[in-house]
Design a protein around this motif. Structure first.
Motif, PDB file in Angstrom:
ATOM      1  N   LYS A 140       0.639   3.029  11.513  1.00 57.32           N
ATOM      2  CA  LYS A 140       0.303   3.104  10.086  1.00 57.32           C
ATOM      3  C   LYS A 140      -0.938   2.268   9.789  1.00 57.32           C
ATOM      4  O   LYS A 140      -1.824   2.687   9.039  1.00 57.32           O
ATOM      5  N   TRP A 141      -1.003   1.081  10.381  1.00 56.49           N
ATOM      6  CA  TRP A 141      -2.169   0.208  10.192  1.00 56.49           C
ATOM      7  C   TRP A 141      -3.442   0.893  10.670  1.00 56.49           C
ATOM      8  O   TRP A 141      -4.456   0.903   9.977  1.00 56.49           O
ATOM      9  N   ARG A 142      -3.387   1.506  11.851  1.00 59.38           N
ATOM     10  CA  ARG A 142      -4.562   2.178  12.389  1.00 59.38           C
ATOM     11  C   ARG A 142      -4.920   3.413  11.547  1.00 59.38           C
ATOM     12  O   ARG A 142      -6.095   3.732  11.361  1.00 59.38           O
ATOM     13  N   ALA A 143      -3.896   4.119  11.033  1.00 59.31           N
ATOM     14  CA  ALA A 143      -4.138   5.324  10.251  1.00 59.31           C
ATOM     15  C   ALA A 143      -4.830   5.015   8.923  1.00 59.31           C
ATOM     16  O   ALA A 143      -5.536   5.877   8.370  1.00 59.31           O
ATOM     17  N   THR A 144      -4.662   3.789   8.424  1.00 56.71           N
ATOM     18  CA  THR A 144      -5.322   3.393   7.179  1.00 56.71           C
ATOM     19  C   THR A 144      -6.736   2.879   7.425  1.00 56.71           C
ATOM     20  O   THR A 144      -7.412   2.438   6.488  1.00 56.71           O
ATOM     21  N   GLY A 145      -7.183   2.933   8.678  1.00 56.70           N
ATOM     22  CA  GLY A 145      -8.520   2.461   9.015  1.00 56.70           C
ATOM     23  C   GLY A 145      -8.536   1.059   9.593  1.00 56.70           C
ATOM     24  O   GLY A 145      -9.606   0.506   9.851  1.00 56.70           O
ATOM     25  N   GLY A 146      -7.351   0.486   9.811  1.00 58.52           N
ATOM     26  CA  GLY A 146      -7.270  -0.850  10.380  1.00 58.52           C
ATOM     27  C   GLY A 146      -7.745  -0.870  11.825  1.00 58.52           C
ATOM     28  O   GLY A 146      -7.475   0.055  12.599  1.00 58.52           O
ATOM     29  N   ALA A 147      -8.444  -1.924  12.200  1.00 56.77           N
ATOM     30  CA  ALA A 147      -8.996  -2.036  13.551  1.00 56.77           C
ATOM     31  C   ALA A 147      -7.940  -2.524  14.538  1.00 56.77           C
ATOM     32  O   ALA A 147      -7.015  -3.258  14.178  1.00 56.77           O
ATOM     33  N   ALA A 148      -8.096  -2.109  15.788  1.00 62.12           N
ATOM     34  CA  ALA A 148      -7.255  -2.645  16.853  1.00 62.12           C
ATOM     35  C   ALA A 148      -7.675  -4.085  17.113  1.00 62.12           C
ATOM     36  O   ALA A 148      -8.867  -4.363  17.255  1.00 62.12           O
ATOM     37  N   PRO A 149      -6.735  -5.024  17.151  1.00 58.95           N
ATOM     38  CA  PRO A 149      -7.108  -6.424  17.392  1.00 58.95           C
ATOM     39  C   PRO A 149      -7.651  -6.613  18.802  1.00 58.95           C
ATOM     40  O   PRO A 149      -7.092  -6.103  19.772  1.00 58.95           O
ATOM     41  N   ARG A 150      -8.736  -7.325  18.903  1.00 59.99           N
ATOM     42  CA  ARG A 150      -9.326  -7.646  20.192  1.00 59.99           C
ATOM     43  C   ARG A 150      -8.718  -8.948  20.716  1.00 59.99           C
ATOM     44  O   ARG A 150      -7.926  -9.612  20.023  1.00 59.99           O
ATOM     45  N   VAL A 151      -9.057  -9.308  21.939  1.00 53.58           N
ATOM     46  CA  VAL A 151      -8.588 -10.567  22.502  1.00 53.58           C
ATOM     47  C   VAL A 151      -8.995 -11.699  21.561  1.00 53.58           C
ATOM     48  O   VAL A 151     -10.142 -11.768  21.116  1.00 53.58           O
ATOM     49  N   GLY A 152      -8.048 -12.554  21.217  1.00 57.68           N
ATOM     50  CA  GLY A 152      -8.319 -13.643  20.288  1.00 57.68           C
ATOM     51  C   GLY A 152      -8.067 -13.283  18.844  1.00 57.68           C
ATOM     52  O   GLY A 152      -8.272 -14.115  17.952  1.00 57.68           O
ATOM     53  N   GLN A 153      -7.623 -12.047  18.594  1.00 54.85           N
ATOM     54  CA  GLN A 153      -7.341 -11.603  17.234  1.00 54.85           C
ATOM     55  C   GLN A 153      -5.899 -11.116  17.116  1.00 54.85           C
ATOM     56  O   GLN A 153      -5.225 -10.841  18.107  1.00 54.85           O
ATOM     57  N   CYS A 154      -5.439 -10.997  15.865  1.00 54.46           N
ATOM     58  CA  CYS A 154      -4.175 -10.346  15.574  1.00 54.46           C
ATOM     59  C   CYS A 154      -4.311  -9.708  14.196  1.00 54.46           C
ATOM     60  O   CYS A 154      -5.311  -9.889  13.508  1.00 54.46           O
ATOM     61  N   VAL A 155      -3.317  -8.955  13.796  1.00 57.59           N
ATOM     62  CA  VAL A 155      -3.261  -8.402  12.447  1.00 57.59           C
ATOM     63  C   VAL A 155      -2.158  -9.174  11.723  1.00 57.59           C
ATOM     64  O   VAL A 155      -0.974  -8.956  11.959  1.00 57.59           O
ATOM     65  N   GLY A 156      -2.557 -10.113  10.881  1.00 59.31           N
ATOM     66  CA  GLY A 156      -1.600 -11.004  10.241  1.00 59.31           C
ATOM     67  C   GLY A 156      -1.334 -10.643   8.795  1.00 59.31           C
ATOM     68  O   GLY A 156      -2.060  -9.855   8.182  1.00 59.31           O
ATOM     69  N   TYR A 157      -0.286 -11.237   8.254  1.00 60.49           N
ATOM     70  CA  TYR A 157       0.037 -11.034   6.844  1.00 60.49           C
ATOM     71  C   TYR A 157      -0.866 -11.904   5.970  1.00 60.49           C
ATOM     72  O   TYR A 157      -1.003 -13.101   6.209  1.00 60.49           O
ATOM     73  N   LYS A 158      -1.474 -11.291   4.932  1.00 61.63           N
ATOM     74  CA  LYS A 158      -2.268 -12.064   3.980  1.00 61.63           C
ATOM     75  C   LYS A 158      -1.380 -13.080   3.276  1.00 61.63           C
ATOM     76  O   LYS A 158      -1.755 -14.248   3.106  1.00 61.63           O
ATOM     77  N   ARG A 159      -0.236 -12.634   2.824  1.00 62.60           N
ATOM     78  CA  ARG A 159       0.786 -13.507   2.250  1.00 62.60           C
ATOM     79  C   ARG A 159       2.022 -13.381   3.141  1.00 62.60           C
ATOM     80  O   ARG A 159       2.624 -12.313   3.221  1.00 62.60           O
ATOM     81  N   PRO A 160       2.419 -14.457   3.831  1.00 59.69           N
ATOM     82  CA  PRO A 160       3.552 -14.380   4.761  1.00 59.69           C
ATOM     83  C   PRO A 160       4.821 -13.861   4.083  1.00 59.69           C
ATOM     84  O   PRO A 160       5.033 -14.079   2.886  1.00 59.69           O
ATOM     85  N   LEU A 161       5.641 -13.202   4.854  1.00 61.90           N
ATOM     86  CA  LEU A 161       6.878 -12.673   4.306  1.00 61.90           C
ATOM     87  C   LEU A 161       7.793 -13.791   3.815  1.00 61.90           C
ATOM     88  O   LEU A 161       8.535 -13.613   2.849  1.00 61.90           O
ATOM     89  N   PHE A 162       7.718 -14.977   4.463  1.00 62.40           N
ATOM     90  CA  PHE A 162       8.589 -16.075   4.026  1.00 62.40           C
ATOM     91  C   PHE A 162       8.101 -16.709   2.722  1.00 62.40           C
ATOM     92  O   PHE A 162       8.801 -17.557   2.152  1.00 62.40           O
ATOM     93  N   LEU A 163       6.935 -16.269   2.232  1.00 58.37           N
ATOM     94  CA  LEU A 163       6.450 -16.695   0.911  1.00 58.37           C
ATOM     95  C   LEU A 163       6.453 -15.525  -0.075  1.00 58.37           C
ATOM     96  O   LEU A 163       5.776 -15.565  -1.106  1.00 58.37           O
ATOM     97  N   GLY A 164       7.206 -14.492   0.261  1.00 52.91           N
ATOM     98  CA  GLY A 164       7.347 -13.367  -0.656  1.00 52.91           C
ATOM     99  C   GLY A 164       6.372 -12.235  -0.450  1.00 52.91           C
ATOM    100  O   GLY A 164       6.316 -11.311  -1.264  1.00 52.91           O
ATOM    101  N   GLY A 165       5.596 -12.269   0.631  1.00 49.01           N
ATOM    102  CA  GLY A 165       4.656 -11.188   0.912  1.00 49.01           C
ATOM    103  C   GLY A 165       5.373  -9.892   1.244  1.00 49.01           C
ATOM    104  O   GLY A 165       6.517  -9.895   1.709  1.00 49.01           O
TER     105      GLY A 165
END
Length: 206
Positions: A140-165
């Protein structure tokens, strides 16, 4: 060992060889063999990555900064596209083998995986890719135009789920993996003892 994993997971990027091929010294012979073969390698467009041999101690420190109850217990070996860290937990065993734990910086949860290192790579990741790596969410992330994370990267939450994201692609962004973990560790430390449901307005990060 790891033959099924090798057949399903195709390499796409690797860290600098001098870093990736450092002599494995994890203290666990199976982890050392994994790192010797695949250390620093990313697979299937960044959905899963084996950490480099020289990074085990650094990742153990990051893991226990965010999850203090695992101090002295974890031997990290892999990370997925969401920045979730996979490690062996010396306090748990399955079929006589040290069991795997998944540490999630975006949720603050530690999830027990019911298998050891070899079964994790040759069975769990292959047969249960959705459960282990959130494959559908990645697509789903890739289908929305999201990039594949390269070495040293990840796809993280802007607002963590434990803070209500929200657990949606709108709440995801490409991030530096180490920074994401360091920020998550600080947030978890500041909110760990708050009652469930506490509303958090502003938190400063050093």
């Amino acid at each position: 060992m790891f033959e099924t994993f090798r057949n399903v997971f195709q390499p796409d990027e690797r860290e600098d060889l001098a870093v990736a091929q450092a002599t494995p010294k994890s203290g666990d012979p199976e982890v050392d063999q994994l790192l010797e073969q695949f250390g620093g390698q990313s697979f299937n467009q960044g959905i899963y990555r084996v950490i480099s041999a020289g990074a085990v101690a650094r990742w153990a420190e990051r893991a226990t900064n965010a999850f203090p109850r695992f101090v002295g217990r974890v031997t990290p070996f892999g990370v997925d596209w969401l920045g979730r860290l996979f490690a062996l937990d010396s306090a748990r065993h399955v079929d006589g083998m040290t069991a795997v734990v998944m540490l999630e910086p975006g949720t603050g949860q530690a999830l027990e995986v019911p298998c050891g290192l070899v079964a994790f790579h040759d069975a769990e990741l292959v047969q249960y890719m959705e459960e282990a790596l959130a494959e559908g969410f990645y697509k789903k992330w890739r289908a929305t135009g999201g990039a594949a994370p390269r070495v040293g990267q990840c796809v993280g939450y802007k607002r963590p789920l434990f803070l209500g994201g929200a657990d949606t692609t709108d709440n995801l962004e490409l991030a530096k993996l180490e920074v994401y973990w360091e920020t998550s560790a600080q947030l978890l430390d500041k909110t760990r003892d708050l009652p469930v449901g506490t509303h958090v307005n502003n938190i400063s990060i050093n």
